[in-house]
Every structure is written in structure tokens, then in C-alpha cells.
Design an enzyme around this catalytic site. Structure first.
Site, PDB file in Angstrom:
ATOM      1  CD1 TRP A 135      -2.695   1.580   0.450  1.00 36.92           C
ATOM      2  CD2 TRP A 135      -2.017   1.896   2.574  1.00 36.92           C
ATOM      3  NE1 TRP A 135      -3.412   2.619   0.971  1.00 36.92           N
ATOM      4  CE2 TRP A 135      -3.019   2.839   2.270  1.00 36.92           C
ATOM      5  CE3 TRP A 135      -1.453   1.904   3.850  1.00 36.92           C
ATOM      6  CZ2 TRP A 135      -3.470   3.778   3.197  1.00 36.92           C
ATOM      7  CZ3 TRP A 135      -1.891   2.826   4.767  1.00 36.92           C
ATOM      8  CH2 TRP A 135      -2.895   3.753   4.440  1.00 36.92           C
ATOM      9  CG  ASP A 216      -2.475  -2.451   7.263  1.00 41.30           C
ATOM     10  OD1 ASP A 216      -3.576  -2.244   7.803  1.00 41.30           O
ATOM     11  OD2 ASP A 216      -2.048  -1.770   6.306  1.00 41.30           O
ATOM     12  CE  LYS A 252     -10.325   0.679   2.319  1.00 46.74           C
ATOM     13  NZ  LYS A 252      -9.637   1.279   1.232  1.00 46.74           N
TER      14      LYS A 252
HETATM   15  N1  PLP Z   1      -3.807  -0.504   4.937  1.00 51.15           N
HETATM   16  C1  PLP Z   1      -4.100  -0.939   3.713  1.00 51.15           C
HETATM   17  C2  PLP Z   1      -3.374  -2.114   3.173  1.00 51.15           C
HETATM   18  C3  PLP Z   1      -5.078  -0.300   2.963  1.00 51.15           C
HETATM   19  O1  PLP Z   1      -5.372  -0.767   1.747  1.00 51.15           O
HETATM   20  C4  PLP Z   1      -5.740   0.821   3.509  1.00 51.15           C
HETATM   21  C5  PLP Z   1      -6.718   1.543   2.706  1.00 51.15           C
HETATM   22  O2  PLP Z   1      -6.762   1.525   1.511  1.00 51.15           O
HETATM   23  C6  PLP Z   1      -5.400   1.217   4.801  1.00 51.15           C
HETATM   24  C7  PLP Z   1      -4.426   0.538   5.479  1.00 51.15           C
HETATM   25  C8  PLP Z   1      -5.995   2.344   5.584  1.00 51.15           C
HETATM   26  O3  PLP Z   1      -7.125   2.933   5.217  1.00 51.15           O
HETATM   27  P1  PLP Z   1      -7.956   3.799   6.256  1.00 51.15           P
HETATM   28  O4  PLP Z   1      -7.016   4.703   6.933  1.00 51.15           O
HETATM   29  O5  PLP Z   1      -8.938   4.508   5.407  1.00 51.15           O
HETATM   30  O6  PLP Z   1      -8.578   2.838   7.198  1.00 51.15           O
END
Ligand code: PLP
Length: 403
Positions: A135, A216, A252
Site C-alpha cells: 500500500w 495491517d 471498507k
Molecule cells: N492498509 C491498507 C493495506 C489499505 O489498503 C488501507 C486503505 O486503503 C489502509 C491501510 C488504511 O485505510 P484507512 O485509513 O482509510 O482505514
């Protein structure tokens, strides 16, 4: 002159840059496959029915919530990912704080590691190892806490699958006590996850090398439709008794993107360290933003703590993940029926919101210019951005780009 006249423009975020090109494109039949948010079969954002239902309940006050967040939310979030009967929970070895979604959990965790992770007497601090690719924000989040970031091999572009051999070799060859970031499920951007067998091997190396794992988890339940299945890796690691960190996002899986609902858990070896870890996390939070937002975590807490609402949520998880899996299947079949050169089986094998199509930069740009189809330049396409109507257009574009 301004104090800021020397400030250079920051490089644009690659994903948001594509989204902005999409918005500017006047073509009516354009298609945005760059976004990381769920869309229904008409391309519209979705508010979960169970979330709407909870939102009808009488509003609460707008008082501050504690620095560590809403206790009932934190407890339920930890149980969701680790399992309600997890030994670490029963033995009171888990510290959980609410966070500003998944990003905030990673950021607070990174700050804590910077301040307190000194596993050896040497002055060199352990590096954080993230998968290649990962990411896009991982590197920046850890670097901004002052940690050094390096990569381990993850993806084999010749098979469009996990490079298990390279991954294990790298985890073996890096220094002991390194910090290893693992995507709990539905790896972003590749959609390729380790097999159960490979997860076992990863755990063995982690134990042998005394690495510290930072999971994560951004897609629990959203990937397979099954909350337990998507927590497999995290729970297997928890059961081994190692210490680890887990970042959770409810963006999500509950569709609470902008509400910023997440949690950070420390699974510790010993309950004696829990209160000190908790107090230092609260100190970090206090200086960053004092306390987290209340609304989204209240909604999530209601859903997680009420068996009826929980059941309704699980049903919607099946619907969202099912639609994405259907899009994968349709795209695969459309490409096979066109006899598009190449092996496309990775499209149905991959899991989660994204597919790493294997298209190269030129092919991605060709799709954008000729077909008005927008995806990130690494060849990642959001399967959630496809619909029954647009999947054939995407297959036409891919076919044209590769022949
Ligand atoms: N980690 C991964 C691998 C992700 O794909 C995302 C969002 O796309 C996130 C963390 C964190 O997203 P958020 O801060 O919106 O929860």
C-alpha cells in the site's frame, strides 16, 4: 516575501492524481477503476443498511470520548480480529486503543515503536520491512515516525502470485528483531495472499529470527465475506504466543470510510506490561489529536456488540464480497471468450478489492487514452469499480491493449 516562498510543491499522490484526471475527462462512458472504495452495481457509493439502521437511533451527546476511545468498541474490535476466545484476550495481555481508521492505527503504532522498541543494546534501530509492492502509504507512515523502511520480496510478476521463496529468503536474511509489516488478508495492491502453508512458514521464520510483526488488517470480512477466514493469519500468529501489533480499519468492511474508525492492538507476552503500554499510547494520542472521533466508533460498537446487528452486517459483507467475486469471474470469462493472449487465472484467484492485472504502464495509459478507463499505473484495477454493464468494456480495452 512569504516565509514559505522556498517551499516546493509536494509530489501529487499517484492514486489521487489518476482520480483527478478521471474527473476532468468529459467522456460520458468513462470508467474509474482507481478508487479504493466499494461501489454498487450502478457505480454508486454504498451505505450499509445496518449502519443506516443504527444511525436512526436517538443521537448521543457530543462530549469528548476517552483518549483511548470507546472501551466497548476497543474490546469488540480486538475480539473481532483475534477471536473472542483468544488466549491473549482471556489472559488480559492485549492493549487496544481506538484510532483514526487504519492509517491512524499504523501511525500511532509507528510512533510507539520509534520511542520504545529497542530490542538490542546496539544503537542501530530495527528497520521496518514492508512487502514489495505494498500500500503506497506504508512507507510514508513509518518514515514520518522516524523509522527506516526497507522491503522484502512479495510478488512474482511472472506468475501474478506471491513469491513465497523470495519472501522467506528475505525474512531469513534480514537482521533479527526487524519489524515486519504483513497485510492480514487481501494484500493491497496485488490481491495475492500467502497460502496457509506459506503463512506457517512465515510464522516459523518470525519466531526463529525474533522479528516483531505488525499486522495491517484493512479488509477483514470484505475479502472472502467471512470474518473468521480473513482473520486466519492474525489468529494463527496470536496462538503461537508471540508479541505483535495489529492495525484494524473499519473503512471498507463497514463502509465507514470518512468516519475514520479503526483500532490498534498490542498483543503482549505478559499482562504485567499492559498498563504501562496503554498509558504510553494514551500519551502519544494526547499529543497528536487528544482523543478520537466518537460517531463512527459508536456505530461500529453497536454493530459489533449486538448479535442481531452483527448478523445483518455479516449478510452485507457477503453481498459486497460476493459482488466483487462475481466481477472477477465475469472479467475472466470475458477475456477467455475473446481469446485474449495470456493467462488470466490470477484475476479470479486474487482476493479483495483489487486485482493486479499484469498490464504495464504503456497498456494502462493506452486504456486511459483510448477507452477512458482509469486505473493506477502499476496495473491495479479496483474490481469494486466494475459493474455488470462495464465489465465487457474493460475486457475490450484489455484485449486491445495486449494484442
Ligand atoms: N492498509 C491498507 C493495506 C489499505 O489498503 C488501507 C486503505 O486503503 C489502509 C491501510 C488504511 O485505510 P484507512 O485509513 O482509510 O482505514
Amino acid at each position: 516575501a512569504s516565509y514559505w516562498s522556498h517551499v516546493p510543491a509536494a509530489p501529487p499522490d499517484s492514486i489521487l492524481g489518476i482520480a483527478s484526471l478521471y474527473r476532468k475527462d468529459p467522456e460520458k462512458n468513462k470508467l474509474n477503476l482507481s478508487v479504493g472504495a466499494y461501489r454498487d452495481d450502478h457505480g454508486n457509493p454504498t451505505v450499509l443498511r445496518v449502519v443506516r439502521k443504527v444511525e436512526q437511533e436517538p443521537a448521543s451527546d457530543h462530549e469528548y470520548i476517552p483518549m483511548a476511545g470507546i472501551p466497548s468498541f476497543c474490546q469488540a474490535a480486538a475480539e473481532l480480529i483475534l477471536g473472542g476466545k483468544a488466549k491473549s484476550i482471556i489472559e488480559k495481555r492485549v492493549v487496544t486503543v481506538q484510532s483514526l481508521s487504519g492509517t491512524g492505527a499504523l501511525r500511532v503504532g509507528a510512533e510507539f515503536l520509534y520511542q520504545f522498541y529497542h530490542p538490542t543494546a546496539t544503537t542501530e534501530k530495527p528497520h521496518v520491512y514492508i512487502p514489495r509492492p505494498s500500500w503506497g502509504n506504508h512507507r510514508k507512515v513509518f518514515q514520518s515516525a522516524g523509522l527506516k523502511v526497507a522491503e522484502y520480496r512479495y510478488f512474482d510478476s511472472s506468475t501474478c502470485d506471491v513469491d513465497g521463496k523470495g519472501l522467506i529468503e528475505d525474512l531469513k536474511n534480514i537482521p533479527c528483531h526487524s519489524i515486519i509489516v504483513l497485510h492480514a488478508c487481501a494484500h493491497n495492491p496485488t490481491g495475492a495472499d500467502p497460502s496457509e502453508e506459506l503463512w506457517k512458514q512465515i510464522l516459523q521464520v518470525v519466531i526463529q529470527k525474533h522479528h516483531l510483526v505488525f499486522f495491517d488488517s484493512a479488509y477483514q470480512g470484505f475479502a472472502s465475506g467471512d470474518l473468521e477466514k480473513d482473520a486466519f493469519a492474525v489468529r494463527m500468529f496470536e496462538q503461537s504466543g508471540i508479541e505483535m501489533l495489529v492495525a484494524q480499519s473499519f473503512a471498507k468492511n463497514m463502509g465507514l470510510y470518512g468516519e475514520r474508525v479503526g483500532a490498534l492492538s498490542f498483543v503482549c507476552k505478559d499482562s504485567s506490561v499492559v498498563s504501562c503500554v496503554q498509558s504510553q499510547l494514551e500519551t502519544i494520542i494526547r499529543s497528536m489529536y487528544s482523543s478520537p472521533p466518537a460517531n463512527g466508533a459508536r456505530i461500529a460498537s453497536r454493530i459489533l456488540n449486538d448479535p442481531v446487528l452483527l448478523g445483518e452486517w455479516k449478510q452485507e459483507l457477503l453481498e459486497m464480497s460476493g459482488r466483487i467475486q462475481e466481477m472477477r469471474k465475469m472479467l475472466y470469462e470475458e477475456l477467455v471468450s475473446r481469446k485474449t493472449p495470456g493467462n488470466w487465472s490470477h484475476i479470479t484467484k486474487q482476493i479483495g478489492m483489487f486485482s493486479f492485472t499484469g498490464l504495464n504502464v504503456e497498456q494502462v495509459r493506452y486504456l486511459r487514452e483510448k477507452y477512458h478507463i482509469y486505473m493506477t499505473e502499476d496495473g491495479r484495477a479496483s474490481m469494486a469499480g466494475l459493474s455488470r454493464e462495464t465489465v465487457s468494456m474493460f475486457a475490450d480495452g484489455i484485449h486491445d491493449a495486449v494484442v
